[in-house]
Scaffold this motif. Structure first.
Motif, mmCIF file in Angstrom:
data_model
loop_
_atom_site.group_PDB
_atom_site.id
_atom_site.type_symbol
_atom_site.label_atom_id
_atom_site.label_comp_id
_atom_site.label_asym_id
_atom_site.label_seq_id
_atom_site.Cartn_x
_atom_site.Cartn_y
_atom_site.Cartn_z
ATOM 1 N N LEU A 76 48.608 43.660 30.449
ATOM 2 C CA LEU A 76 48.747 42.312 29.894
ATOM 3 C C LEU A 76 48.357 41.289 30.964
ATOM 4 O O LEU A 76 49.130 41.054 31.896
ATOM 5 C CB LEU A 76 50.188 42.071 29.432
ATOM 6 N N PRO A 77 47.177 40.686 30.849
ATOM 7 C CA PRO A 77 46.711 39.755 31.883
ATOM 8 C C PRO A 77 47.662 38.579 32.114
ATOM 9 O O PRO A 77 47.769 38.085 33.231
ATOM 10 C CB PRO A 77 45.363 39.257 31.346
ATOM 11 N N GLN A 78 48.387 38.149 31.081
ATOM 12 C CA GLN A 78 49.296 37.010 31.253
ATOM 13 C C GLN A 78 50.414 37.319 32.242
ATOM 14 O O GLN A 78 51.019 36.410 32.801
ATOM 15 C CB GLN A 78 49.840 36.515 29.909
ATOM 16 N N LYS A 79 50.676 38.602 32.480
ATOM 17 C CA LYS A 79 51.699 38.990 33.460
ATOM 18 C C LYS A 79 51.143 38.983 34.886
ATOM 19 O O LYS A 79 51.906 39.156 35.838
ATOM 20 C CB LYS A 79 52.226 40.393 33.137
ATOM 21 N N CYS A 80 49.836 38.823 35.018
ATOM 22 C CA CYS A 80 49.178 38.941 36.325
ATOM 23 C C CYS A 80 48.389 37.685 36.679
ATOM 24 O O CYS A 80 47.415 37.741 37.443
ATOM 25 C CB CYS A 80 48.247 40.154 36.305
ATOM 26 N N VAL A 81 48.795 36.567 36.146
ATOM 27 C CA VAL A 81 48.057 35.322 36.352
ATOM 28 C C VAL A 81 47.877 35.014 37.830
ATOM 29 O O VAL A 81 46.774 34.656 38.264
ATOM 30 C CB VAL A 81 48.760 34.145 35.630
ATOM 31 N N ARG A 82 48.912 35.194 38.616
ATOM 32 C CA ARG A 82 48.825 34.848 40.045
ATOM 33 C C ARG A 82 47.755 35.674 40.762
ATOM 34 O O ARG A 82 46.939 35.124 41.495
ATOM 35 C CB ARG A 82 50.188 35.029 40.716
ATOM 36 N N VAL A 83 47.728 36.977 40.543
ATOM 37 C CA VAL A 83 46.729 37.797 41.235
ATOM 38 C C VAL A 83 45.323 37.537 40.699
ATOM 39 O O VAL A 83 44.345 37.604 41.450
ATOM 40 C CB VAL A 83 47.075 39.304 41.209
ATOM 41 N N ILE A 84 45.209 37.202 39.427
ATOM 42 C CA ILE A 84 43.906 36.830 38.864
ATOM 43 C C ILE A 84 43.417 35.537 39.516
ATOM 44 O O ILE A 84 42.247 35.418 39.892
ATOM 45 C CB ILE A 84 43.985 36.686 37.328
ATOM 46 N N GLU A 85 44.320 34.589 39.694
ATOM 47 C CA GLU A 85 43.948 33.330 40.357
ATOM 48 C C GLU A 85 43.531 33.561 41.807
ATOM 49 O O GLU A 85 42.626 32.896 42.305
ATOM 50 C CB GLU A 85 45.096 32.330 40.272
ATOM 51 N N LEU A 86 44.170 34.524 42.477
ATOM 52 C CA LEU A 86 43.783 34.842 43.854
ATOM 53 C C LEU A 86 42.367 35.415 43.905
ATOM 54 O O LEU A 86 41.595 35.093 44.806
ATOM 55 C CB LEU A 86 44.780 35.816 44.487
ATOM 56 N N LEU A 87 42.020 36.247 42.943
ATOM 57 C CA LEU A 87 40.656 36.778 42.887
ATOM 58 C C LEU A 87 39.673 35.645 42.614
ATOM 59 O O LEU A 87 38.622 35.560 43.251
ATOM 60 C CB LEU A 87 40.521 37.865 41.825
ATOM 61 N N GLN A 88 40.018 34.771 41.690
ATOM 62 C CA GLN A 88 39.124 33.644 41.383
ATOM 63 C C GLN A 88 38.889 32.804 42.631
ATOM 64 O O GLN A 88 37.765 32.424 42.935
ATOM 65 C CB GLN A 88 39.697 32.785 40.261
ATOM 66 N N SER A 89 39.943 32.536 43.365
ATOM 67 C CA SER A 89 39.831 31.750 44.591
ATOM 68 C C SER A 89 38.929 32.452 45.605
ATOM 69 O O SER A 89 38.071 31.831 46.234
ATOM 70 C CB SER A 89 41.222 31.519 45.179
ATOM 71 N N CYS A 90 39.115 33.752 45.764
ATOM 72 C CA CYS A 90 38.283 34.521 46.678
ATOM 73 C C CYS A 90 36.817 34.445 46.244
ATOM 74 O O CYS A 90 35.920 34.240 47.074
ATOM 75 C CB CYS A 90 38.756 35.969 46.728
ATOM 76 N N CYS A 91 36.571 34.603 44.957
ATOM 77 C CA CYS A 91 35.203 34.564 44.450
ATOM 78 C C CYS A 91 34.564 33.189 44.678
ATOM 79 O O CYS A 91 33.388 33.102 45.016
ATOM 80 C CB CYS A 91 35.187 34.928 42.971
ATOM 81 N N GLU A 92 35.339 32.151 44.514
ATOM 82 C CA GLU A 92 34.816 30.806 44.780
ATOM 83 C C GLU A 92 34.459 30.659 46.253
ATOM 84 O O GLU A 92 33.424 30.093 46.600
ATOM 85 C CB GLU A 92 35.841 29.752 44.357
ATOM 86 N N GLN A 93 35.311 31.193 47.125
ATOM 87 C CA GLN A 93 35.067 31.087 48.562
ATOM 88 C C GLN A 93 33.815 31.841 48.984
ATOM 89 O O GLN A 93 33.082 31.398 49.863
ATOM 90 C CB GLN A 93 36.273 31.597 49.356
ATOM 91 N N CYS A 94 33.549 32.991 48.385
ATOM 92 C CA CYS A 94 32.368 33.782 48.763
ATOM 93 C C CYS A 94 31.183 33.492 47.838
ATOM 94 O O CYS A 94 30.186 34.213 47.854
ATOM 95 C CB CYS A 94 32.684 35.276 48.793
ATOM 96 N N LYS A 95 31.300 32.435 47.038
ATOM 97 C CA LYS A 95 30.248 32.022 46.104
ATOM 98 C C LYS A 95 29.829 33.161 45.164
ATOM 99 O O LYS A 95 28.663 33.341 44.853
ATOM 100 C CB LYS A 95 29.041 31.476 46.877
ATOM 101 N N TYR A 96 30.825 33.925 44.732
ATOM 102 C CA TYR A 96 30.633 35.009 43.764
ATOM 103 C C TYR A 96 29.651 36.076 44.268
ATOM 104 O O TYR A 96 28.994 36.738 43.477
ATOM 105 C CB TYR A 96 30.207 34.455 42.400
ATOM 106 N N GLN A 97 29.581 36.258 45.591
ATOM 107 C CA GLN A 97 28.703 37.265 46.194
ATOM 108 C C GLN A 97 29.405 38.610 46.333
ATOM 109 O O GLN A 97 29.119 39.358 47.250
ATOM 110 C CB GLN A 97 28.221 36.774 47.569
ATOM 111 N N SER A 98 30.312 38.913 45.452
ATOM 112 C CA SER A 98 31.028 40.180 45.470
ATOM 113 C C SER A 98 30.913 40.839 44.104
ATOM 114 O O SER A 98 30.990 40.156 43.077
ATOM 115 C CB SER A 98 32.505 39.948 45.794
ATOM 116 N N THR A 99 30.727 42.139 44.099
ATOM 117 C CA THR A 99 30.659 42.849 42.820
ATOM 118 C C THR A 99 31.980 42.733 42.061
ATOM 119 O O THR A 99 32.011 42.873 40.840
ATOM 120 C CB THR A 99 30.327 44.344 43.033
#
Length: 63
Positions: free
Chosen positions: A27-50
């Protein structure tokens, strides 16, 4: 270890999401915080990660 992270940024965040989803009946709604951390990481690396390919779909699911 820093070299590995540069080679594949956001791997740890992606692994954390998998672990969270597994513990919470996928259930993704239970993992919002970790999903947001991935989004933040992806923004920082300009989505240069698989591991950033799936973040958009996950964000749509939990909103």
């Amino acid at each position: 270890m820093a070299q590995k992270q540069n080679k594949e940024p956001c791997k740890q965040e992606a692994c954390n999401i998998q672990a969270c989803l597994s513990k919470n009946n996928f259930l993704p709604q239970k993992c919002v915080r970790v999903i947001e951390l991935l989004q933040s990481c992806c923004e920082q690396c300009k989505y240069q990660s698989t591991h950033c390919a799936s973040v958009a779909a996950l964000l749509k699911q939990h909103k």
